[in-house]
Design an enzyme around this catalytic site. Structure first.
Site, PDB file in Angstrom:
ATOM      1  N   LEU A  13       0.830  -1.205   0.000  1.00 18.53           N
ATOM      2  CA  LEU A  13       0.000   0.000   0.000  1.00 18.53           C
ATOM      3  C   LEU A  13       0.857   1.243   0.000  1.00 18.53           C
ATOM      4  O   LEU A  13       0.573   2.205  -0.727  1.00 18.53           O
ATOM      5  CB  LEU A  13      -0.939  -0.001   1.208  1.00 18.53           C
ATOM      6  CG  LEU A  13      -1.768   1.277   1.388  1.00 18.53           C
ATOM      7  CD1 LEU A  13      -2.627   1.554   0.165  1.00 18.53           C
ATOM      8  CD2 LEU A  13      -2.625   1.191   2.651  1.00 18.53           C
ATOM      9  N   TYR A 130      -3.152 -10.928  15.824  1.00 17.99           N
ATOM     10  CA  TYR A 130      -3.036  -9.837  14.842  1.00 17.99           C
ATOM     11  C   TYR A 130      -4.210  -8.874  14.978  1.00 17.99           C
ATOM     12  O   TYR A 130      -4.029  -7.651  15.071  1.00 17.99           O
ATOM     13  CB  TYR A 130      -2.971 -10.424  13.434  1.00 17.99           C
ATOM     14  CG  TYR A 130      -3.209  -9.428  12.325  1.00 17.99           C
ATOM     15  CD1 TYR A 130      -2.260  -8.443  12.033  1.00 17.99           C
ATOM     16  CD2 TYR A 130      -4.370  -9.470  11.560  1.00 17.99           C
ATOM     17  CE1 TYR A 130      -2.469  -7.522  11.019  1.00 17.99           C
ATOM     18  CE2 TYR A 130      -4.583  -8.556  10.534  1.00 17.99           C
ATOM     19  CZ  TYR A 130      -3.636  -7.594  10.269  1.00 17.99           C
ATOM     20  OH  TYR A 130      -3.849  -6.690   9.258  1.00 17.99           O
ATOM     21  N   TRP A 155      -8.568  -7.821   2.571  1.00 18.08           N
ATOM     22  CA  TRP A 155      -8.173  -8.651   1.420  1.00 18.08           C
ATOM     23  C   TRP A 155      -7.379  -7.831   0.390  1.00 18.08           C
ATOM     24  O   TRP A 155      -7.695  -7.824  -0.793  1.00 18.08           O
ATOM     25  CB  TRP A 155      -9.396  -9.282   0.778  1.00 18.08           C
ATOM     26  CG  TRP A 155     -10.105 -10.303   1.607  1.00 18.08           C
ATOM     27  CD1 TRP A 155     -10.117 -10.408   2.979  1.00 18.08           C
ATOM     28  CD2 TRP A 155     -10.938 -11.378   1.125  1.00 18.08           C
ATOM     29  NE1 TRP A 155     -10.890 -11.475   3.373  1.00 18.08           N
ATOM     30  CE2 TRP A 155     -11.412 -12.089   2.266  1.00 18.08           C
ATOM     31  CE3 TRP A 155     -11.325 -11.780  -0.143  1.00 18.08           C
ATOM     32  CZ2 TRP A 155     -12.250 -13.192   2.155  1.00 18.08           C
ATOM     33  CZ3 TRP A 155     -12.179 -12.882  -0.242  1.00 18.08           C
ATOM     34  CH2 TRP A 155     -12.625 -13.582   0.888  1.00 18.08           C
TER      35      TRP A 155
END
Length: 300
Positions: A13, A130, A155
């Site tokens: 990202l 997590y 996702w």
């Protein structure tokens, strides 16, 4: 005009944000360790000072994360340091420097047992280490006193780094058939669309028109299973999607339990007047059209 700092700038990202933003500093973890308070304070201070000099609006978009879901089960301390302490330090530095802060979070903060898309105000009940560390990071950011927003996504895949789409391409080249779970539902999200959404949010915030809701969801439109997602990847690769076979979660056990249902509602995002995300299937086609060389394996 914005001046943006992207911690975690070398991830999938972060690299997409760096490619799409006009003025951006996107350091990787070696250059900016988000768990180092001194380094974080200096980075945010430098952003604020350079933005003032250039006549731009500063914004921090945090893409730094410990995303190894299974490894977090055996090393929760490291996951907590990056996913909770890091955002806390960044938010505190942003509050001091009066810099707005956008923090990227995950669907894993939810239990994954819903029967309809999760809204932003649904109860947070993570079932993994997590997810727990990401939930702690959200709390730290929203309780920091900074002008801060949490954006959950799910996702995620893109041209940079490892992800499900690239894994499917590798398996397609190595096997006649691939078994993929068909009882977990979610929203595949292309980093290109996610980055555009985050930058649109940053622009709104910098203009003084930030959404009243401090928690938002930004993920691919619609929903599918990992099996459906894999079949679509095979189609984009020009391969027979019948080579993808459905299986159950029980047939593919993992150290950390995966959510059976983690579809995120974009209601708060749309209500804020932010551009809606396109369908996950259209986004996948666009990702291949723009970055096909990153997803397709070269001929052997």
């Amino acid at each position: 005009m914005l001046s943006i700092l992207v911690p975690g700038g070398h991830g999938q990202l972060g690299r997409e944000l760096a490619a799409r933003a006009e003025v951006v500093r996107a350091p990787g973890s070696a250059e900016l360790d988000v768990t180092n308070a001194g380094a974080v304070i200096e980075a945010v201070k430098a952003l604020a000072e350079s933005a003032a000099t250039d006549g731009r609006k500063p914004v921090v978009i945090n893409a730094a994360a410990y995303n190894a879901v299974d490894a977090a089960e055996t090393d929760p301390a490291k996951a907590f340091a990056i996913n909770a302490d890091g955002p806390r330090l960044l938010a505190a530095a942003c509050a001091t420097a009066n810099v707005p802060f956008v923090h990227v979070s995950t669907d894993y903060v939810f239990a994954g047992d819903a029967a309809r898309p999760y809204e932003t105000d649904d109860p947070v009940r993570p079932r993994t280490a997590y997810g727990a560390t990401k939930a702690a990071g959200e709390d730290a950011v929203l309780g920091s006193g900074a002008r801060a927003w949490v954006v959950r996504t799910a996702w995620v895949y893109g041209a940079f780094g490892g992800n499900f789409v690239k894994t499917m391409a590798k398996l397609a080249a190595a096997r006649d058939t691939v078994s993929v779970v068909d009882d977990q539902r979610g929203c595949p999200t292309w980093t290109g669309d996610l980055a555009d959404g985050l930058l649109a949010l940053a622009a709104r915030i910098a203009s003084g028109d930030g959404p009243s809701s401090r928690t938002l969801h930004c993920a691919g439109g619609g929903e599918t299973t990992w099996f459906g997602f894999a079949q679509a990847v095979f189609e984009e690769l020009g391969l027979d999607p019948a080579r993808v076979l459905p299986c159950t979660t029980e047939e593919f056990p993992r150290p950390a339990p995966r959510p059976a249902y983690s579809v995120l509602s974009d209601r708060a995002w749309r209500d804020a007047g932010l551009p809606p995300m396109r369908s996950w299937r259209d986004a996948l086609a666009a990702a291949f059209a723009q970055h096909g060389e990153h997803f397709r394996l070269p001929p052997s």
